[in-house]
Motif scaffolding. Structure first.
Motif, PDB file in Angstrom:
ATOM      1  N   LEU A   9      99.600   1.277  70.153  1.00 19.30           N
ATOM      2  CA  LEU A   9     100.794   1.179  69.598  1.00 19.30           C
ATOM      3  C   LEU A   9     100.662   0.324  68.032  1.00 19.30           C
ATOM      4  N   GLY A  10     100.280  -0.719  68.231  1.00 24.99           N
ATOM      5  CA  GLY A  10     100.157  -1.712  67.020  1.00 24.99           C
ATOM      6  C   GLY A  10      99.126  -1.026  65.962  1.00 24.99           C
ATOM      7  N   CYS A  11      98.321  -0.147  66.412  1.00 20.08           N
ATOM      8  CA  CYS A  11      97.365   0.521  65.284  1.00 20.08           C
ATOM      9  C   CYS A  11      98.127   1.803  64.747  1.00 20.08           C
ATOM     10  N   SER A  12      99.017   2.583  65.606  1.00 17.96           N
ATOM     11  CA  SER A  12      99.725   3.573  65.005  1.00 17.96           C
ATOM     12  C   SER A  12     100.764   3.201  64.003  1.00 17.96           C
ATOM     13  N   LEU A  13     101.198   1.942  64.216  1.00 22.75           N
ATOM     14  CA  LEU A  13     102.201   1.429  63.141  1.00 22.75           C
ATOM     15  C   LEU A  13     101.508   1.569  61.768  1.00 22.75           C
ATOM     16  N   HIS A  14     100.137   1.520  61.712  1.00 25.51           N
ATOM     17  CA  HIS A  14      99.497   1.260  60.308  1.00 25.51           C
ATOM     18  C   HIS A  14      98.717   2.577  60.066  1.00 25.51           C
ATOM     19  N   ARG A  15      98.508   3.389  61.018  1.00 26.80           N
ATOM     20  CA  ARG A  15      97.881   4.709  60.495  1.00 26.80           C
ATOM     21  C   ARG A  15      98.319   5.966  61.466  1.00 26.80           C
ATOM     22  N   SER A  16      97.837   7.157  61.187  1.00 24.92           N
ATOM     23  CA  SER A  16      98.237   8.086  62.087  1.00 24.92           C
ATOM     24  C   SER A  16      97.984   8.265  63.807  1.00 24.92           C
ATOM     25  N   PRO A  17      98.562   8.667  64.563  1.00 22.67           N
ATOM     26  CA  PRO A  17      98.261   8.678  66.147  1.00 22.67           C
ATOM     27  C   PRO A  17      96.726   9.313  66.297  1.00 22.67           C
ATOM     28  N   GLN A  18      96.471  10.516  65.479  1.00 20.21           N
ATOM     29  CA  GLN A  18      95.076  10.948  65.494  1.00 20.21           C
ATOM     30  C   GLN A  18      93.925  10.174  64.784  1.00 20.21           C
ATOM     31  N   SER A  19      94.273   9.185  64.053  1.00 19.15           N
ATOM     32  CA  SER A  19      93.307   8.164  63.325  1.00 19.15           C
ATOM     33  C   SER A  19      93.117   7.228  64.398  1.00 19.15           C
ATOM     34  N   THR A  20      94.266   6.749  65.010  1.00 19.16           N
ATOM     35  CA  THR A  20      94.044   5.683  66.298  1.00 19.16           C
ATOM     36  C   THR A  20      92.994   6.145  67.166  1.00 19.16           C
ATOM     37  N   LEU A  21      93.329   7.458  67.647  1.00 17.47           N
ATOM     38  CA  LEU A  21      92.571   8.002  68.779  1.00 17.47           C
ATOM     39  C   LEU A  21      91.128   8.251  68.142  1.00 17.47           C
ATOM     40  N   SER A  22      90.980   8.906  67.191  1.00 18.26           N
ATOM     41  CA  SER A  22      89.529   8.733  66.553  1.00 18.26           C
ATOM     42  C   SER A  22      88.829   7.445  66.582  1.00 18.26           C
ATOM     43  N   ILE A  23      89.447   6.299  65.976  1.00 20.71           N
ATOM     44  CA  ILE A  23      88.903   5.023  66.089  1.00 20.71           C
ATOM     45  C   ILE A  23      88.584   4.675  67.469  1.00 20.71           C
ATOM     46  N   PHE A  24      89.630   4.751  68.498  1.00 22.02           N
ATOM     47  CA  PHE A  24      89.355   4.494  69.772  1.00 22.02           C
ATOM     48  C   PHE A  24      87.937   5.124  70.578  1.00 22.02           C
ATOM     49  N   PHE A  25      87.974   6.400  70.397  1.00 20.40           N
ATOM     50  CA  PHE A  25      86.756   7.203  70.736  1.00 20.40           C
ATOM     51  C   PHE A  25      85.406   6.833  70.087  1.00 20.40           C
ATOM     52  N   THR A  26      85.613   6.704  68.627  1.00 18.34           N
ATOM     53  CA  THR A  26      84.188   6.445  68.007  1.00 18.34           C
ATOM     54  C   THR A  26      83.874   5.147  68.150  1.00 18.34           C
ATOM     55  N   SER A  27      84.612   4.215  68.243  1.00 16.36           N
ATOM     56  CA  SER A  27      83.955   2.575  68.531  1.00 16.36           C
ATOM     57  C   SER A  27      83.696   2.512  69.839  1.00 16.36           C
ATOM     58  N   GLY A  28      84.423   3.262  70.930  1.00 13.97           N
ATOM     59  CA  GLY A  28      83.806   3.166  72.082  1.00 13.97           C
ATOM     60  C   GLY A  28      82.599   3.773  72.330  1.00 13.97           C
ATOM     61  N   TRP A  29      81.929   4.978  71.574  1.00 12.90           N
ATOM     62  CA  TRP A  29      80.710   5.629  71.493  1.00 12.90           C
ATOM     63  C   TRP A  29      79.803   4.352  71.042  1.00 12.90           C
ATOM     64  N   CYS A  30      80.279   3.985  69.876  1.00 10.68           N
ATOM     65  CA  CYS A  30      79.196   2.759  69.324  1.00 10.68           C
ATOM     66  C   CYS A  30      78.921   1.848  70.280  1.00 10.68           C
ATOM     67  N   ALA A  31      79.954   1.142  70.726  1.00 13.09           N
ATOM     68  CA  ALA A  31      79.943   0.073  71.853  1.00 13.09           C
ATOM     69  C   ALA A  31      78.895   0.462  72.905  1.00 13.09           C
ATOM     70  N   THR A  32      79.168   1.802  73.569  1.00  7.92           N
ATOM     71  CA  THR A  32      78.559   2.191  74.580  1.00  7.92           C
ATOM     72  C   THR A  32      76.815   2.302  74.273  1.00  7.92           C
ATOM     73  N   ILE A  33      76.782   2.956  73.181  1.00 10.14           N
ATOM     74  CA  ILE A  33      75.110   3.278  72.529  1.00 10.14           C
ATOM     75  C   ILE A  33      74.664   1.924  72.356  1.00 10.14           C
ATOM     76  N   ALA A  34      75.278   0.948  71.878  1.00 11.57           N
ATOM     77  CA  ALA A  34      74.599  -0.393  71.530  1.00 11.57           C
ATOM     78  C   ALA A  34      74.360  -0.973  73.019  1.00 11.57           C
ATOM     79  N   GLY A  35      75.469  -1.081  73.710  1.00  6.49           N
ATOM     80  CA  GLY A  35      75.130  -1.652  74.852  1.00  6.49           C
ATOM     81  C   GLY A  35      73.975  -1.284  75.708  1.00  6.49           C
ATOM     82  N   THR A  36      74.141   0.123  75.812  1.00  3.52           N
ATOM     83  CA  THR A  36      72.749   0.912  76.456  1.00  3.52           C
ATOM     84  C   THR A  36      71.424   0.348  75.744  1.00  3.52           C
ATOM     85  N   LEU A  37      71.303   0.267  74.474  1.00  4.88           N
ATOM     86  CA  LEU A  37      70.383   0.022  73.973  1.00  4.88           C
ATOM     87  C   LEU A  37      69.728  -1.340  74.111  1.00  4.88           C
ATOM     88  N   ILE A  38      70.576  -2.238  74.244  1.00  6.36           N
ATOM     89  CA  ILE A  38      70.359  -3.691  74.228  1.00  6.36           C
ATOM     90  C   ILE A  38      69.999  -3.877  75.693  1.00  6.36           C
TER      91      ILE A  38
END
Length: 132
Positions: A9-38
Motif C-alpha cells: 500500500l505504501g508503494c502504491s501511493l507513489h506508483r501504480s499497482p502494476q509497477s508495485t507488483l513488478s518491483i515485488f516480483f523482480t526484486s524477489g527474483w534477484c534476491a532468490t538468484i543471489a541467495g542461491t548463488l552465494i
C-alpha cells in the motif's frame, strides 16, 4: 502477510499497482538468484520481495526526506535486513534492488510491467502445475 500489505500500500501511493507488483516480483527474483548463488540450496518465501518493496518505498521518499534522515532510514533498513530471521543475503539483495528499481523510471512504462507480470503469472501457473 500484514507487513507485505502495508509495504504494498505504501508503494502504491507513489506508483501504480502494476509497477508495485513488478518491483515485488523482480526484486524477489534477484534476491532468490543471489541467495542461491552465494548459499546453494532451496529458498522458499517472499522475504526478499518484501525487502524489495521496502527499498522501493525508501527510494520514493528520497526527495521528501532531508538527506541525513534519508541515509539514516536506509542504514537502519540495511541493518534490519542483515539481522532479521532468514536468509540475510536475499534480504539485503532484495532491499538493494528495491532501491534501484524504486529510483528507476523504467517501472513507469506499461509495457515493462506487462512483460514482468506476464512472466510472473506464467511462472506461478507452471509451478502450480508441477506441484499437482
Amino acid at each position: 502477510t500484514f507487513f507485505c500489505c502495508i509495504l504494498g500500500l505504501g508503494c502504491s501511493l507513489h506508483r501504480s499497482p502494476q509497477s508495485t507488483l513488478s518491483i515485488f516480483f523482480t526484486s524477489g527474483w534477484c534476491a532468490t538468484i543471489a541467495g542461491t548463488l552465494i548459499q546453494p540450496g532451496w529458498f522458499i518465501g517472499a522475504s526478499g520481495s518484501m525487502f524489495g518493496l521496502l527499498g522501493a518505498l525508501i527510494a520514493s521518499l528520497r526527495h521528501t526526506l532531508p538527506q541525513k534522515k534519508f541515509y539514516f532510514v536506509l542504514m537502519v533498513s540495511v541493518l534490519l535486513s542483515l539481522v532479521s530471521k532468514g536468509d540475510a543475503i536475499a534480504h539485503l539483495v532484495g532491499l538493494i534492488f528495491g532501491v534501484l528499481f524504486g529510483c528507476s523510471e523504467l517501472w513507469e512504462k506499461k509495457f515493462i510491467n506487462r512483460v514482468v507480470l506476464g512472466i510472473s503469472f506464467f511462472g506461478m501457473g507452471f509451478g502450480l502445475s508441477v506441484l499437482i
